[in-house]
Design an enzyme around this catalytic site. Structure first.
Site, short mmCIF file in Angstrom:
data_model
loop_
_atom_site.label_atom_id
_atom_site.label_comp_id
_atom_site.label_asym_id
_atom_site.label_seq_id
_atom_site.Cartn_x
_atom_site.Cartn_y
_atom_site.Cartn_z
N CYS A 48 37.95 16.04 13.13
CA CYS A 48 37.50 15.60 14.45
C CYS A 48 35.99 15.33 14.42
O CYS A 48 35.53 14.30 14.93
CB CYS A 48 37.83 16.66 15.49
SG CYS A 48 37.43 16.18 17.18
N CYS A 49 35.22 16.24 13.83
CA CYS A 49 33.78 16.03 13.71
C CYS A 49 33.47 14.78 12.90
O CYS A 49 32.51 14.05 13.20
CB CYS A 49 33.13 17.25 13.05
SG CYS A 49 33.10 18.74 14.08
N CYS A 85 30.16 20.00 21.69
CA CYS A 85 31.22 19.44 22.52
C CYS A 85 31.81 20.54 23.43
O CYS A 85 31.85 21.72 23.05
CB CYS A 85 32.32 18.85 21.65
SG CYS A 85 31.81 17.38 20.74
N CYS A 105 34.55 23.00 22.16
CA CYS A 105 34.20 23.76 20.97
C CYS A 105 32.96 24.63 21.15
O CYS A 105 32.39 25.13 20.18
CB CYS A 105 33.99 22.81 19.79
SG CYS A 105 35.47 21.88 19.34
N CYS A 134 29.13 20.91 11.32
CA CYS A 134 30.05 19.83 11.71
C CYS A 134 30.14 18.71 10.69
O CYS A 134 30.93 17.78 10.86
CB CYS A 134 29.62 19.26 13.07
SG CYS A 134 27.95 18.56 13.04
#
Length: 259
Positions: A143-144, A226, A229, A254
């Site tokens: 995702c990062c 985010c 998170c 990240c």
């Protein structure tokens, strides 16, 4: 707004009352040594001036953290040819967007914004799900990669150097952070001008210069990423304990900052 106004996104009068004796997250305030802070400022400005003289084009990556607000202000005052960019992952807190707008009102349109590619996000969610990053480190890193690392690559294209607001004190993954290093992953110079600053130095500079900051700091956050998170931290926890709190500390990066 007057020159002496306190720039803050908080609308809680109790927070304003407490700010003289506490950090924005409510912890007891530790005032830094003034002489040491002045030396840090002078050293940081000297680093910025050397970057501007020797490494243009150069750009600062800002997540609009307290550290990044200090560095942005120093750049704005001293080395305006260093540019600034931020990455909007699409999943930031509303408080972060509010600060982004406040920065524009205070400093002008000096921050360029980069976004994830729609196809990358669609591919991620198809494979892992909309909140699949909780399932594993690999899923979170993917995702990062889509929402942060890929936009960073585009932001750094054509640059000779980039700057961050990272500090050694922030986490075990950063305790040996140099002020200057060669970024092998991106093949350019990388500078961390605030590496030696302590948390109290950051907040003293913010107070002294009425720098705007993210209202989440007033709600117990000490590191902000985010929304899904990031959480507030409890008393005694590490500053980055609220980032990817379901992972071990040594994994809490990240992919933007790699060796």
């Amino acid at each position: 707004m007057s020159a002496n106004a306190v720039y803050t996104l908080s609308r809680d009068p109790q927070v304003t009352t407490n700010r003289a004796n506490k950090q924005p997250d409510g912890r007891p305030d530790r005032r830094p040594d003034r002489n040491n802070l002045q030396q840090l400022i002078e050293s940081t400005v000297a680093t910025l001036q050397r970057i501007e003289a020797e490494y243009l084009p150069a750009s600062m990556a800002s997540s609009l953290s307290a550290e990044d607000m200090v560095l942005l202000d120093l750049i704005y005052r001293n080395t305006p040819r260093i540019t600034v960019f931020t990455i909007d992952t699409g999943r930031l807190n509303s408080e972060t967007y509010a600060l982004h707008q406040l920065v524009r009102e205070r400093y002008g349109a000096i921050i360029a914004t980069f976004y994830p590619q729609t196809g990358d996000v669609e591919q991620y969610t198809e494979h892992y799900g909309i909140n699949g990053f909780y399932a594993s480190i690999a899923a979170r890193q993917a995702c990062c990669a889509a929402r942060k690392v890929a936009p960073l690559r585009r932001a750094l294209a054509g640059q000779r150097a980039w700057l961050t607001g990272m500090r050694r004190e922030q986490a075990v993954t950063r305790e040996h952070l140099p002020v200057e290093e060669f970024d092998e992953a991106n093949q350019l110079m990388k500078f961390n001008p605030l590496a030696a600053w302590q948390e109290e130095d950051i907040w003293q500079y913010i107070r002294d210069n009425a720098i705007p900051y993210n209202a989440l700091y007033d709600k117990g956050y000490r590191s902000i990423g985010c929304a899904p998170c990031t959480r507030a931290v409890a008393a005694g926890e590490d500053a980055r304990a609220g980032r990817w709190w379901w992972e071990a500390p040594e994994h809490k990066e990240c992919g933007l900052h790699t060796k």
